[in-house]
Design an enzyme around this catalytic site. Structure first.
Site, PDB file in Angstrom:
ATOM      1  N   ASP A 121       0.770  -1.216  -0.065  1.00 46.85           N
ATOM      2  CA  ASP A 121      -0.016  -0.093  -0.027  1.00 46.85           C
ATOM      3  C   ASP A 121       1.026   1.261  -0.283  1.00 46.85           C
ATOM      4  OD1 ASP A 121      -2.314  -1.614   0.206  1.00 46.85           O
ATOM      5  OD2 ASP A 121      -1.893  -2.023   2.446  1.00 46.85           O
ATOM      6  N   LYS A 156       2.177   2.075  -5.124  1.00 45.59           N
ATOM      7  CA  LYS A 156       3.029   1.611  -6.513  1.00 45.59           C
ATOM      8  C   LYS A 156       2.156   1.952  -7.725  1.00 45.59           C
ATOM      9  CE  LYS A 156       3.002  -2.486  -4.600  1.00 45.59           C
ATOM     10  NZ  LYS A 156       2.914  -2.074  -3.201  1.00 45.59           N
ATOM     11  N   GLY A 205      -4.218  -4.329  -4.078  1.00 42.54           N
ATOM     12  CA  GLY A 205      -5.167  -3.293  -4.749  1.00 42.54           C
ATOM     13  C   GLY A 205      -4.314  -2.035  -4.896  1.00 42.54           C
ATOM     14  N   HIS A 206      -4.194  -1.613  -6.271  1.00 46.69           N
ATOM     15  CA  HIS A 206      -3.452  -0.785  -6.703  1.00 46.69           C
ATOM     16  C   HIS A 206      -4.178   0.475  -7.127  1.00 46.69           C
ATOM     17  CE1 HIS A 206       0.253  -3.368  -7.704  1.00 46.69           C
ATOM     18  NE2 HIS A 206       0.165  -3.068  -6.536  1.00 46.69           N
ATOM     19  N   GLN A 245       2.161  -6.164  -3.005  1.00 43.62           N
ATOM     20  CA  GLN A 245       2.485  -6.109  -1.674  1.00 43.62           C
ATOM     21  C   GLN A 245       3.619  -5.357  -1.483  1.00 43.62           C
ATOM     22  OE1 GLN A 245       1.600  -9.637  -3.107  1.00 43.62           O
ATOM     23  NE2 GLN A 245      -0.516  -8.796  -3.013  1.00 43.62           N
TER      24      GLN A 245
HETATM   25  P1  IMP Z   1      -2.611 -12.873   2.067  1.00 43.29           P
HETATM   26  O1  IMP Z   1      -1.592 -12.269   0.910  1.00 43.29           O
HETATM   27  O2  IMP Z   1      -3.965 -12.452   1.327  1.00 43.29           O
HETATM   28  O3  IMP Z   1      -2.123 -14.405   2.248  1.00 43.29           O
HETATM   29  O4  IMP Z   1      -2.514 -12.102   3.131  1.00 43.29           O
HETATM   30  C1  IMP Z   1      -1.196 -12.205   4.092  1.00 43.29           C
HETATM   31  C2  IMP Z   1      -0.714 -10.769   4.600  1.00 43.29           C
HETATM   32  O5  IMP Z   1      -0.352  -9.828   3.553  1.00 43.29           O
HETATM   33  C3  IMP Z   1      -1.966 -10.299   5.274  1.00 43.29           C
HETATM   34  O6  IMP Z   1      -1.413  -9.364   6.477  1.00 43.29           O
HETATM   35  C4  IMP Z   1      -2.576  -9.244   4.251  1.00 43.29           C
HETATM   36  O7  IMP Z   1      -3.204  -8.116   4.899  1.00 43.29           O
HETATM   37  C5  IMP Z   1      -1.163  -8.568   3.478  1.00 43.29           C
HETATM   38  N1  IMP Z   1      -1.218  -8.189   2.230  1.00 43.29           N
HETATM   39  C6  IMP Z   1      -1.746  -9.189   1.140  1.00 43.29           C
HETATM   40  N2  IMP Z   1      -1.805  -8.214  -0.040  1.00 43.29           N
HETATM   41  C7  IMP Z   1      -1.946  -7.030   0.512  1.00 43.29           C
HETATM   42  C8  IMP Z   1      -1.689  -5.500  -0.298  1.00 43.29           C
HETATM   43  O8  IMP Z   1      -1.681  -5.690  -1.447  1.00 43.29           O
HETATM   44  N3  IMP Z   1      -1.299  -4.391   0.635  1.00 43.29           N
HETATM   45  C9  IMP Z   1      -1.032  -4.655   1.865  1.00 43.29           C
HETATM   46  N4  IMP Z   1      -1.143  -5.859   2.770  1.00 43.29           N
HETATM   47  C10 IMP Z   1      -1.530  -6.998   1.897  1.00 43.29           C
END
Ligand code: IMP
Length: 421
Positions: free
Chosen positions: A13, A16, A40-41, A217
């Site tokens: 977040d 990017k 989520g971009h 991420q």
């Molecule tokens: P997962 O990727 O859904 O398995 O989640 C694993 C961890 O990564 C959790 O803490 C999510 O909140 C975090 N996470 C996954 N995708 C994002 C992102 O795009 N932005 C911020 N945190 C993320």
């Protein structure tokens, strides 16, 4: 022309999407290499907001948009994102190519993600998009690739296999009948987008065409170098891009780290500089810190330079973009963590253990705040003196150039930092 990488330097977040959109102007392709629709971009195109979860952010520059082998693709999510883009914008969706090697997120993976999160004593706080289970099945060699899932016969063979191997699979088929029908329809619909992305990409690079590779991420959510187990299930850092895309590391010219001027995190796990005071409220409100995918409130805190130094060294950042500096305006003082106190010791490295990181107390350097509105500012010299000092201090600490600073959400809200400033 060579390959540039844009990678989140924190827990995701960082903004990017906006920077990929700016930096891809002279490129022919933007490429996603890991994650899935957990990302989520957020982009603002002609004042219209759009959140991309799977499609690369270069879509609105009419570039080739590639989804590489290391991404996990949910066909239903891809279809609905394509439909959403089509509804609001005029873009050439024929330029979207999904790697036949990428693995599929099916209703089974979403089901098991929720099932596990509910039962874990230490939930990760996943996005419940089936990301971890899809990567796990890929490693266990019981997943199904996108190039295969579009064939109903291969899909059935895969289902029969899972019925033998996974005790909960029959329950999932039964309970999620509607999702499986939707999934089958989506598998047929995505067929025209599938190709050998990696081969096309290597050809473009061999032809000296510019490519921008975008991470999803952030570095601190990297499966190996992040805060395990509170991480995502892929390698979000530079090495992940090479492995996913079959990319020759020698072709990488710039590795650009995107970092907020403060820190946020969604989900569980340690975050040493997290705040629970008026400053946190300020950052959350002014920065609109709500998860773009799940709508969850993001945890907010001061910029953590120990963590940023770790991310810089893991990725080999050649430059940093400091985003959302405008959000700090109005705070009486602004802090950055320069060290941690851990078990009566002062340390300047990011511990490997999440338990140790949880016990770390940050040591801060404090700056005076500023009141001047800097939204949309494009000239470094017009920044308040304390904001300039803040930027210089970060640059000195991480020993890496800060090339740009973000001063608002719009495409033009950015200022270049002179190297001699
Ligand atoms: P997962 O990727 O859904 O398995 O989640 C694993 C961890 O990564 C959790 O803490 C999510 O909140 C975090 N996470 C996954 N995708 C994002 C992102 O795009 N932005 C911020 N945190 C993320």
């Amino acid at each position: 022309m060579a390959v540039d990488l844009v990678i989140g330097a924190q827990w995701g977040d960082e903004g990017k999407g906006k920077w990929v959109d700016i930096l891809c102007k002279n490129k022919v392709a933007t490429v996603r290499y890991q994650g899935g629709n957990n990302a989520g971009h957020t982009l603002y195109i002609n004042e219209k907001k759009i959140v991309l979860h799977l499609l690369p952010s270069g879509l609105f520059r009419n570039l080739n948009c590639f989804i590489g082998a290391g991404v996990v693709v949910n066909p239903v999510a891809l279809c609905s994102e394509i439909a959403e883009v089509r509804r609001h914008f005029t873009v050439d969706l024929k330029k979207v190519c999904v790697s036949s090697r990428s693995h599929t997120i099916t209703p089974w993976h979403v089901y098991i993600d929720e099932w596990r999160e509910k039962r874990r004593k230490d939930p990760i706080g996943t996005t419940k998009r089936g990301i971890g289970p899809a990567y796990a099945d890929k490693s266990k060699r019981i997943g199904i690739r996108i190039g295969d899932v579009i064939d109903p016969k291969k899909r059935q063979v895969w289902k029969n296999n899972l019925l033998e191997l996974e005790p909960l699979f029959a329950e999932c088929l039964d309970k999620c009948a509607a999702q499986w029908t939707e999934f089958d329809n989506a598998c047929s619909a995505i067929a025209p987008y599938i190709s050998d992305v990696e081969n096309k990409l290597r050809q473009m690079i061999a032809d000296n065409q510019g490519v921008l590779v975008e991470g999803a991420q952030g570095s601190l959510l990297d499966l190996d170098h992040g805060t395990y187990p509170f991480v995502t299930s892929s390698n979000t850092t530079t090495g992940g891009a090479c492995a996913s895309l079959g990319l020759n590391p020698k072709k990488i010219a710039n590795v650009i780290g995107i970092c907020k001027a403060y820190t946020t995190r969604v989900g569980e796990g340690p975050m040493p500089t997290e705040l629970n005071d008026a400053a946190a409220k300020h950052l959350a409100t002014v920065g609109v810190e709500k998860g773009a995918t799940t709508g969850r409130d993001r945890r907010c805190g001061w910029l953590d330079l120990v963590a940023l130094k770790h991310a810089t060294s893991v990725n080999g950042f050649t430059e940093i973009i400091l985003n959302k500096l405008d959000v700090l305006t109005g705070l009486k003082e602004v802090k950055v963590a320069t060290h941690y106190e851990l078990a009566n010791e002062t340390i300047d490295y990011f511990p490997a253990s999440a338990d140790d990181l949880q016990r770390c107390e940050p040591v801060y350097k404090v700056f005076a705040g500023w009141e001047e509105d800097i939204v949309g500012l494009q000239d470094f010299n017009k920044l308040p003196e304390t904001a300039q000092q803040y930027i210089r201090y970060i640059r000195e600490y991480i020993q890496t150039p800060i090339s740009w600073v973000g001063t608002g959400v719009g495409r033009g809200d950015a200022l270049k930092v002179p190297s001699q400033s």
